[in-house]
Enzyme design. Sequence first.
Site, PDB file in Angstrom:
ATOM      1  N   LEU A 299      10.420 -20.590  -5.057  1.00 27.44           N
ATOM      2  CA  LEU A 299       9.416 -19.734  -4.414  1.00 27.44           C
ATOM      3  C   LEU A 299       8.050 -19.867  -5.091  1.00 27.44           C
ATOM      4  O   LEU A 299       7.949 -19.806  -6.315  1.00 27.44           O
ATOM      5  CB  LEU A 299       9.892 -18.273  -4.511  1.00 27.44           C
ATOM      6  CG  LEU A 299       8.909 -17.205  -4.042  1.00 27.44           C
ATOM      7  CD1 LEU A 299       8.744 -17.227  -2.528  1.00 27.44           C
ATOM      8  CD2 LEU A 299       9.356 -15.811  -4.497  1.00 27.44           C
TER       9      LEU A 299
ATOM     10  N   HIS B  33       2.073   3.414  -9.097  1.00 28.92           N
ATOM     11  CA  HIS B  33       1.912   1.962  -9.281  1.00 28.92           C
ATOM     12  C   HIS B  33       3.096   1.396 -10.065  1.00 28.92           C
ATOM     13  O   HIS B  33       3.587   0.309  -9.761  1.00 28.92           O
ATOM     14  CB  HIS B  33       0.584   1.656  -9.992  1.00 28.92           C
ATOM     15  CG  HIS B  33      -0.624   2.092  -9.224  1.00 28.92           C
ATOM     16  ND1 HIS B  33      -0.833   1.738  -7.909  1.00 28.92           N
ATOM     17  CD2 HIS B  33      -1.671   2.891  -9.565  1.00 28.92           C
ATOM     18  CE1 HIS B  33      -1.971   2.284  -7.489  1.00 28.92           C
ATOM     19  NE2 HIS B  33      -2.502   2.987  -8.463  1.00 28.92           N
TER      20      HIS B  33
ATOM     21  N   ASP C  66       0.838  -1.216   0.000  1.00 29.32           N
ATOM     22  CA  ASP C  66       0.000   0.000   0.000  1.00 29.32           C
ATOM     23  C   ASP C  66       0.865   1.257   0.000  1.00 29.32           C
ATOM     24  O   ASP C  66       1.970   1.256   0.545  1.00 29.32           O
ATOM     25  CB  ASP C  66      -0.916  -0.024   1.234  1.00 29.32           C
ATOM     26  CG  ASP C  66      -2.075   0.944   1.105  1.00 29.32           C
ATOM     27  OD1 ASP C  66      -2.308   1.474   0.005  1.00 29.32           O
ATOM     28  OD2 ASP C  66      -2.764   1.174   2.128  1.00 29.32           O
TER      29      ASP C  66
END
Length: 240
Positions: A136, A42, A25
């Site tokens: 991962l 962004h 955020d």
Amino acid sequence: MKAKEELIAQVKKGTIPTHIAIIMDGNGRWAKQRGLSRIKGHQAGVKAVRKIVETSGNLGIKYLTIYAFSTENWRRPENEAKAVLTLIENTLMKEINNLAKNNVIVHFIGSQKGLKKSFIEKINKAYQKTKNNTGLNLIIAINYGGRNEIIETINNILSKQLNIITETEFSNYLYTSKFPDPDMVIRTSGEIRISNFLIWQAAYSELWFTKTLWPDFNSEEYMQAILDFQKRNRKFGGVK
Ligand code: IPE
Ligand code: IPE
Ligand code: MG
């Protein structure tokens, strides 16, 4: 040794969390502080994602879930919601070969309702391309909302006319059925809330908050968060 390598060594001495989930955020505020458009924020956020994914792999974290777009984010101006989804799509296309090469398995969680068909095809392909990797597990939450997930799960169970149910059986129908619950949830930007993220799965997660805005979040701070996690006394309701 350089400070960063020392930090890596220090983190590796302790227990590495199996699953970290992140509410990324603060992109909008980061951009505003610089007089830039929100979309630039962004875009800057994508760079932070790249670093955190890389560090997670280096540390041997098995699961990393990142909150990229929530079911509530449709409330934003249409051009911003569309721009974020397009950015996710383009980033995925740009990074998929690299992720595949780095032994990452790319998963997606979230509702397909409201997403473009071509986008859904791309995310399915990304999973197919990487599913045999062993490193991962990168789980990208797109059009994800915890309440929506629970409702979709209940409807799915009802449509199968199953007589549920234990907690484990219920978990087996969630988007996250293949993943363990997150050990730690990190949120950047100073907001102290969950915002409908993994509300079932995070029931016993350790929460960690920082005022740092997501585009400024880096590997050093990420490792500090993990060091804090290693000091926590996880009791799960018991006595320790
Ligand atoms: C997080 O940054 C990214 C998404 C929710 C898509 P924000 O866009 O929420 O940034 P702030 O909270 O406005 O600063
Ligand atoms: C949560 O951030 C969603 C994502 C990070 C994708 P928001 O910025 O949407 O959350 P609120 O609105 O501040 O709770
Ligand atoms: Mg926000």
